[in-house]
Design a protein around this motif. Structure first.
Motif, PDB file in Angstrom:
ATOM      1  N   GLU A 195       0.814  -1.214   0.000  1.00  0.00           N
ATOM      2  CA  GLU A 195       0.000   0.000   0.000  1.00  0.00           C
ATOM      3  C   GLU A 195       0.850   1.268   0.000  1.00  0.00           C
ATOM      4  O   GLU A 195       1.984   1.259   0.493  1.00  0.00           O
ATOM      5  CB  GLU A 195      -0.807   0.041   1.311  1.00  0.00           C
ATOM      6  CG  GLU A 195      -2.263  -0.311   1.142  1.00  0.00           C
ATOM      7  CD  GLU A 195      -3.028   0.002   2.423  1.00  0.00           C
ATOM      8  OE1 GLU A 195      -4.218   0.250   2.317  1.00  0.00           O
ATOM      9  OE2 GLU A 195      -2.431   0.012   3.525  1.00  0.00           O
ATOM     10  N   THR A 196       0.265   2.354  -0.511  1.00  0.00           N
ATOM     11  CA  THR A 196       0.878   3.672  -0.315  1.00  0.00           C
ATOM     12  C   THR A 196      -0.095   4.495   0.525  1.00  0.00           C
ATOM     13  O   THR A 196      -1.234   4.730   0.124  1.00  0.00           O
ATOM     14  CB  THR A 196       1.107   4.387  -1.670  1.00  0.00           C
ATOM     15  OG1 THR A 196       2.034   3.619  -2.415  1.00  0.00           O
ATOM     16  CG2 THR A 196       1.664   5.777  -1.453  1.00  0.00           C
ATOM     17  N   LEU A 197       0.386   4.866   1.702  1.00  0.00           N
ATOM     18  CA  LEU A 197      -0.446   5.674   2.594  1.00  0.00           C
ATOM     19  C   LEU A 197       0.122   7.089   2.596  1.00  0.00           C
ATOM     20  O   LEU A 197       1.341   7.272   2.726  1.00  0.00           O
ATOM     21  CB  LEU A 197      -0.391   5.102   4.020  1.00  0.00           C
ATOM     22  CG  LEU A 197      -1.131   5.920   5.078  1.00  0.00           C
ATOM     23  CD1 LEU A 197      -2.631   5.689   4.984  1.00  0.00           C
ATOM     24  CD2 LEU A 197      -0.644   5.568   6.481  1.00  0.00           C
ATOM     25  N   ALA A 198      -0.737   8.070   2.441  1.00  0.00           N
ATOM     26  CA  ALA A 198      -0.249   9.455   2.474  1.00  0.00           C
ATOM     27  C   ALA A 198      -0.717  10.125   3.758  1.00  0.00           C
ATOM     28  O   ALA A 198      -1.827   9.872   4.233  1.00  0.00           O
ATOM     29  CB  ALA A 198      -0.779  10.204   1.265  1.00  0.00           C
ATOM     30  N   LEU A 199       0.169  10.947   4.328  1.00  0.00           N
ATOM     31  CA  LEU A 199      -0.208  11.728   5.508  1.00  0.00           C
ATOM     32  C   LEU A 199      -0.241  13.185   5.089  1.00  0.00           C
ATOM     33  O   LEU A 199       0.752  13.699   4.575  1.00  0.00           O
ATOM     34  CB  LEU A 199       0.838  11.567   6.625  1.00  0.00           C
ATOM     35  CG  LEU A 199       1.114  10.159   7.139  1.00  0.00           C
ATOM     36  CD1 LEU A 199       2.230  10.184   8.171  1.00  0.00           C
ATOM     37  CD2 LEU A 199      -0.149   9.547   7.747  1.00  0.00           C
ATOM     38  N   VAL A 200      -1.356  13.824   5.289  1.00  0.00           N
ATOM     39  CA  VAL A 200      -1.407  15.255   4.978  1.00  0.00           C
ATOM     40  C   VAL A 200      -2.003  15.978   6.173  1.00  0.00           C
ATOM     41  O   VAL A 200      -2.624  15.373   7.055  1.00  0.00           O
ATOM     42  CB  VAL A 200      -2.234  15.562   3.704  1.00  0.00           C
ATOM     43  CG1 VAL A 200      -1.651  14.890   2.503  1.00  0.00           C
ATOM     44  CG2 VAL A 200      -3.689  15.204   3.881  1.00  0.00           C
ATOM     45  N   GLY A 201      -1.805  17.265   6.182  1.00  0.00           N
ATOM     46  CA  GLY A 201      -2.347  18.066   7.280  1.00  0.00           C
ATOM     47  C   GLY A 201      -1.555  19.341   7.419  1.00  0.00           C
ATOM     48  O   GLY A 201      -0.443  19.433   6.887  1.00  0.00           O
ATOM     49  N   SER A 238       6.458   2.367  -6.695  1.00  0.00           N
ATOM     50  CA  SER A 238       5.667   1.337  -7.379  1.00  0.00           C
ATOM     51  C   SER A 238       6.128  -0.049  -6.922  1.00  0.00           C
ATOM     52  O   SER A 238       7.321  -0.372  -6.953  1.00  0.00           O
ATOM     53  CB  SER A 238       5.753   1.502  -8.900  1.00  0.00           C
ATOM     54  OG  SER A 238       6.902   0.902  -9.371  1.00  0.00           O
ATOM     55  N   GLY A 239       5.163  -0.807  -6.453  1.00  0.00           N
ATOM     56  CA  GLY A 239       5.452  -2.158  -5.986  1.00  0.00           C
ATOM     57  C   GLY A 239       6.040  -2.224  -4.596  1.00  0.00           C
ATOM     58  O   GLY A 239       6.464  -3.277  -4.139  1.00  0.00           O
ATOM     59  N   ARG A 240       6.092  -1.063  -3.904  1.00  0.00           N
ATOM     60  CA  ARG A 240       6.639  -1.078  -2.539  1.00  0.00           C
ATOM     61  C   ARG A 240       5.609  -0.550  -1.560  1.00  0.00           C
ATOM     62  O   ARG A 240       4.675   0.137  -1.952  1.00  0.00           O
ATOM     63  CB  ARG A 240       7.826  -0.126  -2.433  1.00  0.00           C
ATOM     64  CG  ARG A 240       9.113  -0.733  -2.781  1.00  0.00           C
ATOM     65  CD  ARG A 240      10.192   0.304  -2.668  1.00  0.00           C
ATOM     66  NE  ARG A 240      11.231   0.013  -3.632  1.00  0.00           N
ATOM     67  CZ  ARG A 240      12.201  -0.853  -3.418  1.00  0.00           C
ATOM     68  NH1 ARG A 240      12.287  -1.485  -2.275  1.00  0.00           N
ATOM     69  NH2 ARG A 240      13.086  -1.094  -4.338  1.00  0.00           N
ATOM     70  N   THR A 241       5.830  -0.832  -0.287  1.00  0.00           N
ATOM     71  CA  THR A 241       4.955  -0.267   0.732  1.00  0.00           C
ATOM     72  C   THR A 241       5.559   1.065   1.147  1.00  0.00           C
ATOM     73  O   THR A 241       6.733   1.134   1.505  1.00  0.00           O
ATOM     74  CB  THR A 241       4.886  -1.214   1.951  1.00  0.00           C
ATOM     75  OG1 THR A 241       4.786  -2.541   1.457  1.00  0.00           O
ATOM     76  CG2 THR A 241       3.744  -0.870   2.856  1.00  0.00           C
ATOM     77  N   SER A 242       4.752   2.108   1.085  1.00  0.00           N
ATOM     78  CA  SER A 242       5.304   3.436   1.405  1.00  0.00           C
ATOM     79  C   SER A 242       4.322   4.241   2.245  1.00  0.00           C
ATOM     80  O   SER A 242       3.100   4.108   2.101  1.00  0.00           O
ATOM     81  CB  SER A 242       5.575   4.252   0.149  1.00  0.00           C
ATOM     82  OG  SER A 242       5.971   3.455  -0.904  1.00  0.00           O
ATOM     83  N   ILE A 243       4.899   5.070   3.081  1.00  0.00           N
ATOM     84  CA  ILE A 243       4.105   6.113   3.737  1.00  0.00           C
ATOM     85  C   ILE A 243       4.739   7.421   3.289  1.00  0.00           C
ATOM     86  O   ILE A 243       5.956   7.590   3.370  1.00  0.00           O
ATOM     87  CB  ILE A 243       4.151   6.021   5.279  1.00  0.00           C
ATOM     88  CG1 ILE A 243       3.780   4.614   5.728  1.00  0.00           C
ATOM     89  CG2 ILE A 243       3.225   7.046   5.897  1.00  0.00           C
ATOM     90  CD1 ILE A 243       3.775   4.423   7.233  1.00  0.00           C
ATOM     91  N   VAL A 244       3.930   8.305   2.779  1.00  0.00           N
ATOM     92  CA  VAL A 244       4.506   9.532   2.242  1.00  0.00           C
ATOM     93  C   VAL A 244       3.830  10.766   2.843  1.00  0.00           C
ATOM     94  O   VAL A 244       2.608  10.819   2.965  1.00  0.00           O
ATOM     95  CB  VAL A 244       4.463   9.509   0.684  1.00  0.00           C
ATOM     96  CG1 VAL A 244       3.102   9.136   0.175  1.00  0.00           C
ATOM     97  CG2 VAL A 244       4.894  10.820   0.086  1.00  0.00           C
ATOM     98  N   ILE A 245       4.674  11.693   3.253  1.00  0.00           N
ATOM     99  CA  ILE A 245       4.156  12.976   3.736  1.00  0.00           C
ATOM    100  C   ILE A 245       4.344  13.946   2.587  1.00  0.00           C
ATOM    101  O   ILE A 245       5.444  14.066   2.053  1.00  0.00           O
ATOM    102  CB  ILE A 245       4.995  13.502   4.922  1.00  0.00           C
ATOM    103  CG1 ILE A 245       4.879  12.571   6.112  1.00  0.00           C
ATOM    104  CG2 ILE A 245       4.574  14.907   5.284  1.00  0.00           C
ATOM    105  CD1 ILE A 245       5.790  12.949   7.264  1.00  0.00           C
ATOM    106  N   THR A 257       0.989  15.519  -5.453  1.00  0.00           N
ATOM    107  CA  THR A 257       1.897  14.366  -5.549  1.00  0.00           C
ATOM    108  C   THR A 257       1.291  13.093  -4.968  1.00  0.00           C
ATOM    109  O   THR A 257       1.868  12.030  -5.111  1.00  0.00           O
ATOM    110  CB  THR A 257       3.212  14.663  -4.808  1.00  0.00           C
ATOM    111  OG1 THR A 257       2.890  14.904  -3.451  1.00  0.00           O
ATOM    112  CG2 THR A 257       3.942  15.844  -5.405  1.00  0.00           C
ATOM    113  N   ILE A 258       0.159  13.212  -4.292  1.00  0.00           N
ATOM    114  CA  ILE A 258      -0.355  12.003  -3.626  1.00  0.00           C
ATOM    115  C   ILE A 258      -1.754  11.603  -4.081  1.00  0.00           C
ATOM    116  O   ILE A 258      -2.420  10.814  -3.430  1.00  0.00           O
ATOM    117  CB  ILE A 258      -0.341  12.174  -2.084  1.00  0.00           C
ATOM    118  CG1 ILE A 258      -0.970  13.501  -1.697  1.00  0.00           C
ATOM    119  CG2 ILE A 258       1.046  12.023  -1.534  1.00  0.00           C
ATOM    120  CD1 ILE A 258      -1.670  13.447  -0.392  1.00  0.00           C
ATOM    121  N   VAL A 259      -2.160  12.157  -5.229  1.00  0.00           N
ATOM    122  CA  VAL A 259      -3.520  11.824  -5.682  1.00  0.00           C
ATOM    123  C   VAL A 259      -3.693  10.330  -5.945  1.00  0.00           C
ATOM    124  O   VAL A 259      -4.794   9.813  -5.869  1.00  0.00           O
ATOM    125  CB  VAL A 259      -3.918  12.634  -6.950  1.00  0.00           C
ATOM    126  CG1 VAL A 259      -4.179  14.084  -6.625  1.00  0.00           C
ATOM    127  CG2 VAL A 259      -2.877  12.496  -8.032  1.00  0.00           C
TER     128      VAL A 259
END
Ligand code: ATP
Length: 574
Positions: free
Chosen positions: A357-363, A514-521, A527-529
């Protein structure tokens, strides 16, 4: 503390032994020399040739032994001092690396620098000379006193009557010296802090034209430090002239009274020569003791500051290593609450990140996004709730092992002053040229690296100054990929770049994710759509959760943040 130091380096035993031998030799041959002078003086006057030549030989031999003792002492104390300061510097630097994050938050980098430079220098100087003097001078003084008393106790007592005066004056004046010296050390430490700050922000200072303000702040500190230094020098000057002045008094008495006794026949000329020689070994060493003692006090203050650092508790080293390949949930956070000190930064958070999964943190700024990364990498332990990494409680993980499965790319890209190759491969034990080039290609870095004067062997200057912000980030991304982590943490990796660089870096990030588990701020929401899920944080709470589309439909905080950026940055992603 000194005993700890001695115990720390058992391999220095031969040098301690050499120092002790030199000490014994110095004391013994000082006496033999005085005795030789005595006999030589009398033999010369009474024209006794046999004993004259024998004692001339002994005198010459004593001179050779004494100079050998001096060399031996310099060698042994030099080796002891260098080895101990080297070890303390190494352990101090190591400790700085091992300190838990909360400790580093509390500490001041300039202060730590001062401990590892100024304080260590004081300890080194003390061990190099004063430590030996502090033992040898009183010993020589005592032995000389006994010899003098045996030679002529009346003349001895009269000659040394002023010595207590000398001692009192030097001790009394030595006290403020040690106080001033401590204040001077503290001031040097403050200056180190400021220099550190200035070096870190030179470009900001120039951009905002703050040179005058910085210069004024620094010159105030320099002035205070100089004042303290000058006061210290003045006190030392008074102490020195007083000690030298008083030290000559016993000689005046000896020359006067001793000369009279010699003329009167109750003291031989040889005895007078030996007397003057030994008085020299009694008076001057005693006069120097307070100064060596002062050096002992200041160096012990320095040593205590160094030990304060060494005794700080390091980050925990315990814990287990787990196989992470079969974990299907890489991150699981349950009722996580955390704050720095009393402030509450994260409040009762719950979320999961599944493999792939790619999880994005925004705020908004300060909502706690980076703090989540710090907790997931085990930088802080005093949180409430539960953090499972790769399906195991983070508390039972060995932190080094846990981190070996995670790569973080942050906005503050740290590059070592080494070659590009070394910078990239420092994270893995084994790598092939093909893997390296594959990683730099994914990170969009291979082409610009090839164009460098020495390609992959080009030296990265301090702080990566010979690369642009975007290039540094791409190098950091390549390094992260080369580690081949199970989990990628990308912290605001493109926010400081111009649009063109951002597009290149973003492409690199898309390749990596792509193909990896990521958490992105990401601050730039464009960039996180495509993220699988987005958590919207506000003031430490997760206030919204969903995909980009779902969150836009909710018309809540994410919708507002997104449209704010979209409006101010026309041409953003729809
Ligand atoms: N080391 C620290 N010591 C004390 N407070 C801290 C520390 N690091 C962060 N904070 C505080 O914690 C809060 C959350 O900070 P954090 O860096 O996690 O926010 P963020 O959402 O990543 O912000 P930004 O988007 O601006 O980077 C802020 O109020 C910040 O001032």
């Amino acid at each position: 503390m000194l005993v700890d130091l001695v115990k720390k380096l058992p391999n220095l035993r031969p040098y301690y032994l050499l120092a002790v031998l030199c000490l014994v030799g110095e004391v013994l041959f000082t006496l033999i020399m005085a005795q030789s002078l005595r006999v030589l003086g009398d033999s010369a006057i009474l024209q006794v040739h046999d004993s004259f030549y024998v004692y001339l030989g002994i005198l010459m031999f004593s001179t050779v032994v004494l100079s050998l003792c001096l060399s031996g002492q310099t060698l042994s104390t030099g080796k002891i001092s260098e080895s101990i300061t080297y070890t303390l510097r190494k352990e101090g630097t190591q400790k700085l690396i091992e300190l838990p994050e909360y400790k580093l938050d509390e500490m001041n980098s300039g202060d730590s620098m001062s401990k590892l430079t100024n304080d260590l220098q004081l300890v080194g100087q003390f061990l190099n000379n004063d430590a030996y003097m502090l033992i040898s001078r009183p010993l020589i003084a005592i032995v000389s006193l006994v010899y003098l008393l045996l030679l002529n106790w009346q003349l001895t007592l009269i000659s040394i009557v002023v010595i207590p005066l000398l001692f009192i004056a030097t001790t009394y004046l030595g006290k403020p010296i040690s106080r001033f010296s401590k204040e001077h050390q503290d001031e040097l430490s403050n200056m180190n802090n400021t220099t550190q700050d200035i070096l870190g922000g030179v470009s900001i200072v120039k951009t905002f034209n703050l040179q005058n303000i910085v210069r004024e702040k620094f010159s105030k500190q320099v002035n205070t430090s100089m004042d303290r230094g000058v006061k210290l020098a003045k006190k030392r000057a008074v102490l020195q002239s007083l000690t030298v002045g008083i030290s000559f008094l016993p000689f005046i008495v000896t020359f006067g009274l001793g000369g009279y006794l010699t003329v009167a026949g109750s003291l031989t000329p040889g005895e007078l020569i030996a007397f003057i020689n030994l008085l020299n070994n009694l008076t001057f060493p005693l006069a120097q003791i307070p100064s060596h003692y002062g050096s002992y006090k200041t160096s012990m203050q320095g040593l205590k500051r160094i030990y304060d650092l060494l005794n700080e508790e390091a980050e925990r080293k315990n814990g287990e290593s787990f196989d992470v390949e079969n974990a299907s949930t890489l991150v699981e956070v349950k009722n996580l609450t955390f704050g720095y000190g009393d402030s509450s930064v994260l409040k009762n958070l719950n979320f999961k990140v599944k493999k792939g999964e790619t999880l994005a943190l925004v705020g908004p700024s300060g909502s706690g996004k980076s703090t989540i990364f710090k907790l997931l990498t085990g930088f802080y332990a005093d949180y409430k709730g539960k953090i499972n990494m790769f399906e195991k409680d983070i508390e039972i993980w060995n932190l080094d092992k846990l981190r070996s499965n995670i790569s973080t790319v942050s906005q503050d890209t740290y590059l070592f002053p080494a070659t590009i190759r070394e910078n990239l491969t420092i994270v893995c034990d084994n790598y092939s040229e093909t893997q390296l080039i594959k990683a730099t290609n994914i990170a969009n870095a291979h082409d610009f690296i090839k164009k460098q004067p020495n390609g992959y062997d080009t030296i990265v200057e301090e702080k990566g100054n010979n690369f642009s912000g975007g290039q540094k980030q791409r190098l950091a991304i390549a390094r992260a990929i080369l580690k081949n982590p199970e989990l990628l943490l990308l912290d605001e990796a493109t926010s400081a770049l111009d649009t063109e660089s951002e597009a290149i870096v973003q492409k690199a990030l898309d390749n990596v994710m792509s193909g990896r588990t990521s958490i992105v701020i990401a601050h730039r929401l464009s960039t996180i759509v495509n993220a699988d899920r987005i958590l919207v944080l506000d003031n430490g709470n997760i206030v919204e959760e969903g995909s980009h589309r779902e969150l836009l439909d909710k018309k809540g905080l994410y919708y507002n943040l997104y449209h704010k950026q979209f409006d101010s940055n026309k041409g953003g992603v729809a």
